[in-house]
Design a protein around this motif. Structure first.
Motif, PDB file in Angstrom:
ATOM      1  N   TYR A  23       0.809  -1.214   0.000  1.00  0.00           N
ATOM      2  CA  TYR A  23       0.000   0.000   0.000  1.00  0.00           C
ATOM      3  C   TYR A  23       0.847   1.270   0.000  1.00  0.00           C
ATOM      4  O   TYR A  23       0.374   2.333   0.384  1.00  0.00           O
ATOM      5  CB  TYR A  23      -0.920  -0.019   1.233  1.00  0.00           C
ATOM      6  N   ARG A  24       2.097   1.146  -0.441  1.00  0.00           N
ATOM      7  CA  ARG A  24       2.957   2.333  -0.493  1.00  0.00           C
ATOM      8  C   ARG A  24       2.372   3.370  -1.461  1.00  0.00           C
ATOM      9  O   ARG A  24       1.587   3.041  -2.346  1.00  0.00           O
ATOM     10  CB  ARG A  24       4.376   1.947  -0.894  1.00  0.00           C
ATOM     11  N   LYS A  25       2.801   4.592  -1.289  1.00  0.00           N
ATOM     12  CA  LYS A  25       2.198   5.706  -2.016  1.00  0.00           C
ATOM     13  C   LYS A  25       2.563   5.700  -3.497  1.00  0.00           C
ATOM     14  O   LYS A  25       3.642   5.239  -3.888  1.00  0.00           O
ATOM     15  CB  LYS A  25       2.651   7.025  -1.390  1.00  0.00           C
ATOM     16  N   ASN A  26       1.653   6.248  -4.315  1.00  0.00           N
ATOM     17  CA  ASN A  26       1.962   6.487  -5.723  1.00  0.00           C
ATOM     18  C   ASN A  26       2.905   7.674  -5.843  1.00  0.00           C
ATOM     19  O   ASN A  26       2.978   8.536  -4.957  1.00  0.00           O
ATOM     20  CB  ASN A  26       0.684   6.776  -6.506  1.00  0.00           C
ATOM     21  N   GLY A  27       3.605   7.743  -6.944  1.00  0.00           N
ATOM     22  CA  GLY A  27       4.509   8.855  -7.202  1.00  0.00           C
ATOM     23  C   GLY A  27       5.768   8.380  -7.892  1.00  0.00           C
ATOM     24  O   GLY A  27       5.903   7.192  -8.228  1.00  0.00           O
ATOM     25  N   ILE A  28       6.678   9.315  -8.123  1.00  0.00           N
ATOM     26  CA  ILE A  28       7.975   8.966  -8.721  1.00  0.00           C
ATOM     27  C   ILE A  28       9.016   8.920  -7.611  1.00  0.00           C
ATOM     28  O   ILE A  28       9.295   9.928  -6.955  1.00  0.00           O
ATOM     29  CB  ILE A  28       8.397   9.960  -9.813  1.00  0.00           C
ATOM     30  N   TYR A  29       9.576   7.739  -7.416  1.00  0.00           N
ATOM     31  CA  TYR A  29      10.633   7.523  -6.437  1.00  0.00           C
ATOM     32  C   TYR A  29      11.975   7.636  -7.174  1.00  0.00           C
ATOM     33  O   TYR A  29      12.308   6.770  -7.990  1.00  0.00           O
ATOM     34  CB  TYR A  29      10.515   6.136  -5.819  1.00  0.00           C
ATOM     35  N   CYS A  30      12.716   8.678  -6.902  1.00  0.00           N
ATOM     36  CA  CYS A  30      14.029   8.861  -7.544  1.00  0.00           C
ATOM     37  C   CYS A  30      15.107   8.317  -6.619  1.00  0.00           C
ATOM     38  O   CYS A  30      15.218   8.761  -5.465  1.00  0.00           O
ATOM     39  CB  CYS A  30      14.286  10.325  -7.837  1.00  0.00           C
ATOM     40  N   PHE A  31      15.899   7.401  -7.118  1.00  0.00           N
ATOM     41  CA  PHE A  31      16.966   6.792  -6.329  1.00  0.00           C
ATOM     42  C   PHE A  31      18.316   7.276  -6.853  1.00  0.00           C
ATOM     43  O   PHE A  31      18.596   7.169  -8.050  1.00  0.00           O
ATOM     44  CB  PHE A  31      16.875   5.270  -6.398  1.00  0.00           C
ATOM     45  N   ASN A  80       5.160  17.621 -18.004  1.00  0.00           N
ATOM     46  CA  ASN A  80       4.518  18.566 -18.927  1.00  0.00           C
ATOM     47  C   ASN A  80       3.022  18.311 -19.069  1.00  0.00           C
ATOM     48  O   ASN A  80       2.245  19.240 -19.335  1.00  0.00           O
ATOM     49  CB  ASN A  80       5.194  18.507 -20.293  1.00  0.00           C
ATOM     50  N   SER A  81       2.611  17.067 -18.903  1.00  0.00           N
ATOM     51  CA  SER A  81       1.187  16.741 -19.040  1.00  0.00           C
ATOM     52  C   SER A  81       0.365  17.236 -17.863  1.00  0.00           C
ATOM     53  O   SER A  81      -0.849  17.427 -17.977  1.00  0.00           O
ATOM     54  CB  SER A  81       1.014  15.230 -19.179  1.00  0.00           C
ATOM     55  N   GLY A  82       1.027  17.413 -16.725  1.00  0.00           N
ATOM     56  CA  GLY A  82       0.312  17.838 -15.531  1.00  0.00           C
ATOM     57  C   GLY A  82      -0.521  16.736 -14.904  1.00  0.00           C
ATOM     58  O   GLY A  82      -1.288  16.983 -13.973  1.00  0.00           O
ATOM     59  N   GLN A  83      -0.382  15.518 -15.403  1.00  0.00           N
ATOM     60  CA  GLN A  83      -1.212  14.424 -14.920  1.00  0.00           C
ATOM     61  C   GLN A  83      -0.802  13.972 -13.524  1.00  0.00           C
ATOM     62  O   GLN A  83       0.354  14.150 -13.103  1.00  0.00           O
ATOM     63  CB  GLN A  83      -1.117  13.234 -15.869  1.00  0.00           C
ATOM     64  N   VAL A  84      -1.741  13.425 -12.788  1.00  0.00           N
ATOM     65  CA  VAL A  84      -1.473  12.865 -11.470  1.00  0.00           C
ATOM     66  C   VAL A  84      -0.836  11.488 -11.653  1.00  0.00           C
ATOM     67  O   VAL A  84      -1.312  10.682 -12.457  1.00  0.00           O
ATOM     68  CB  VAL A  84      -2.772  12.741 -10.653  1.00  0.00           C
ATOM     69  N   VAL A  85       0.234  11.227 -10.939  1.00  0.00           N
ATOM     70  CA  VAL A  85       0.888   9.919 -11.034  1.00  0.00           C
ATOM     71  C   VAL A  85       0.091   8.921 -10.208  1.00  0.00           C
ATOM     72  O   VAL A  85       0.022   9.024  -8.981  1.00  0.00           O
ATOM     73  CB  VAL A  85       2.341  10.005 -10.530  1.00  0.00           C
ATOM     74  N   ASP A  86      -0.510   7.959 -10.879  1.00  0.00           N
ATOM     75  CA  ASP A  86      -1.385   7.006 -10.205  1.00  0.00           C
ATOM     76  C   ASP A  86      -0.762   5.611 -10.097  1.00  0.00           C
ATOM     77  O   ASP A  86      -1.445   4.606 -10.000  1.00  0.00           O
ATOM     78  CB  ASP A  86      -2.731   6.920 -10.929  1.00  0.00           C
ATOM     79  N   LYS A  87       0.564   5.564 -10.144  1.00  0.00           N
ATOM     80  CA  LYS A  87       1.269   4.291 -10.004  1.00  0.00           C
ATOM     81  C   LYS A  87       2.604   4.536  -9.322  1.00  0.00           C
ATOM     82  O   LYS A  87       2.969   5.680  -9.035  1.00  0.00           O
ATOM     83  CB  LYS A  87       1.458   3.630 -11.374  1.00  0.00           C
ATOM     84  N   GLN A 295       5.167  13.768  -6.121  1.00  0.00           N
ATOM     85  CA  GLN A 295       3.766  13.613  -6.534  1.00  0.00           C
ATOM     86  C   GLN A 295       3.264  14.831  -7.300  1.00  0.00           C
ATOM     87  O   GLN A 295       2.703  14.694  -8.382  1.00  0.00           O
ATOM     88  CB  GLN A 295       2.881  13.362  -5.299  1.00  0.00           C
ATOM     89  N   GLN A 296       3.453  16.018  -6.743  1.00  0.00           N
ATOM     90  CA  GLN A 296       3.028  17.257  -7.405  1.00  0.00           C
ATOM     91  C   GLN A 296       4.174  17.719  -8.316  1.00  0.00           C
ATOM     92  O   GLN A 296       4.990  18.553  -7.941  1.00  0.00           O
ATOM     93  CB  GLN A 296       2.697  18.328  -6.364  1.00  0.00           C
ATOM     94  N   LEU A 297       4.228  17.159  -9.504  1.00  0.00           N
ATOM     95  CA  LEU A 297       5.422  17.293 -10.336  1.00  0.00           C
ATOM     96  C   LEU A 297       5.581  18.663 -10.983  1.00  0.00           C
ATOM     97  O   LEU A 297       6.663  19.258 -10.933  1.00  0.00           O
ATOM     98  CB  LEU A 297       5.423  16.203 -11.411  1.00  0.00           C
ATOM     99  N   LYS A 298       4.547  19.157 -11.603  1.00  0.00           N
ATOM    100  CA  LYS A 298       4.694  20.381 -12.392  1.00  0.00           C
ATOM    101  C   LYS A 298       5.132  21.576 -11.536  1.00  0.00           C
ATOM    102  O   LYS A 298       6.078  22.282 -11.900  1.00  0.00           O
ATOM    103  CB  LYS A 298       3.408  20.686 -13.148  1.00  0.00           C
ATOM    104  N   PRO A 299       4.489  21.846 -10.389  1.00  0.00           N
ATOM    105  CA  PRO A 299       4.924  22.995  -9.592  1.00  0.00           C
ATOM    106  C   PRO A 299       6.268  22.792  -8.904  1.00  0.00           C
ATOM    107  O   PRO A 299       6.882  23.751  -8.437  1.00  0.00           O
ATOM    108  CB  PRO A 299       3.804  23.159  -8.569  1.00  0.00           C
ATOM    109  N   ASN A 300       6.732  21.556  -8.844  1.00  0.00           N
ATOM    110  CA  ASN A 300       7.986  21.259  -8.133  1.00  0.00           C
ATOM    111  C   ASN A 300       9.060  20.687  -9.053  1.00  0.00           C
ATOM    112  O   ASN A 300       9.990  20.023  -8.590  1.00  0.00           O
ATOM    113  CB  ASN A 300       7.710  20.276  -6.991  1.00  0.00           C
ATOM    114  N   LYS A 301       8.958  20.967 -10.349  1.00  0.00           N
ATOM    115  CA  LYS A 301       9.882  20.341 -11.296  1.00  0.00           C
ATOM    116  C   LYS A 301      11.325  20.806 -11.128  1.00  0.00           C
ATOM    117  O   LYS A 301      12.243  20.161 -11.648  1.00  0.00           O
ATOM    118  CB  LYS A 301       9.416  20.584 -12.731  1.00  0.00           C
TER     119      LYS A 301
END
Length: 328
Positions: A23-31, A80-87, A295-301
């Motif tokens: 049940y870990r959170k969706n988003g982009i995990y950068c390692f 750029n798409s502004g989409q919510v990361v759902d995975k 998670q909030q990619l566009k404003p925090n790019k």
């Protein structure tokens, strides 16, 4: 940090880490990795080694099996798409441009079909320039002082004969924490130790190495030109660090340079006032060294978080690292 430690202990006590992992959170995990190899064989800063080759394979295998690994083009498209990361997505990066990134990490990535982005400090490529953190580590290794104190420091660092790695880590942390430029502190350090690093064998990649990795599908990003901390620069100096690194990389490679990682990258080394200049220079992503899930990619790019890999692979600890991370 204390809350994370308490949470980790509770997870371990209850034996629910693997259950919560589902049940870990969706988003982009950068390692993020730095050096790969045996830290005990290094001549300078052992703390910059992330892990051995075998542990790199274990890290990447676990990431591949538990995340969808994306490349830079996909990352930018999502932003750029502004989409919510759902995975659960993963992004792999390496900082600085050490030779072992090419000799040890690159073959593993290619064999495992894992894309990665390598952020290189262009002033260190094919040069005899000693990176400041390696010179500082060398002085700590060589000096016979019981404590080290520079005029710009608030308190001395006690040097123990039994904990070299901790000594180096403490001194480097002090260098980074004060407002005095690192270059000035280095001058003070040389005067106090009375030592001069006269011969430095470059431990960084060549342009040919970087070009080969790019042609094999790896992305190349900037890590500034001279690896100076951005928050200590004037507007003119910042512009030069951004533009010169980008210009050199694009002159030597075939792809546009669209991303940068901040030298050191903690919260004190960059600020939002820089974002307009970073954008103006043509960068589309900027990575910090701060610990959070994106998670909030566009404003925090221009302040993307990354997880530092700095120890051998242990499945439970890796899960805890991801489960405890805040989001942005």
């Amino acid at each position: 940090m204390l809350i994370n430690k308490i949470r980790t202990r509770i997870f371990r006590h209850l034996g629910i880490t693997k259950l919560l992992w589902r049940y870990r959170k969706n988003g982009i995990y950068c390692f993020n990795f730095h050096r790969i190899g045996d830290a005990n064989k290094g001549k300078y800063d052992p703390n910059i080694f992330s892990c051995s080759v075998e542990d790199l394979k274990k890290h990447l295998s676990f990431i591949k099996n538990n995340f969808e690994v994306i490349n830079q083009a996909c990352f930018i498209a999502i932003v750029n798409s502004g989409q919510v990361v759902d995975k659960k997505l993963a992004y792999i990066t390496f900082d600085d441009g050490y030779l072992d990134n090419y000799e040890l990490a690159f073959p593993v990535l290619r064999a495992m079909n894992v894309p990665a982005t390598f952020f290189v400090a262009t002033g260190l490529i094919e040069s005899k320039v000693v990176p400041w953190w390696d010179e500082i580590a060398w002085h700590v290794r060589q000096c016979n002082l019981d404590e080290l104190s520079l005029p710009s420091w608030h308190k001395p660092i006690v040097l123990s004969n039994t904990t070299l790695n901790n000594n180096i880590r403490a001194v480097l942390s002090q260098f980074k924490s004060v407002s005095v430029p690192i270059e000035k502190q280095l001058v003070e350090l040389r005067q106090i130790t009375g030592l001069v690093l006269e011969h430095y064998d470059s431990e960084f990649m060549t342009w040919a190495h970087i070009a080969e990795m790019e042609s094999a599908g790896m992305a190349i990003g900037a890590h500034s030109h001279s690896h100076r901390i951005f928050s200590g620069l004037s507007a003119k100096e910042l512009s030069h660090e951004l533009s010169h690194a980008k210009m050199l990389l694009e002159a030597k490679l075939t792809q546009k340079i669209l991303s940068i990682s901040y030298p050191v990258g903690n919260a004190s080394t960059y600020n939002k006032d820089m974002f307009d200049e970073i954008d103006r220079q043509g960068y589309q992503l900027a990575f910090t060294f701060r610990y959070f899930i994106n998670q909030q990619l566009k404003p925090n790019k221009f302040q993307l978080g990354r997880f530092s890999i700095s120890e051998p692979f242990t499945e439970r600890r890796f899960m805890e690292l991801c489960l405890n991370a805040p989001t942005l």
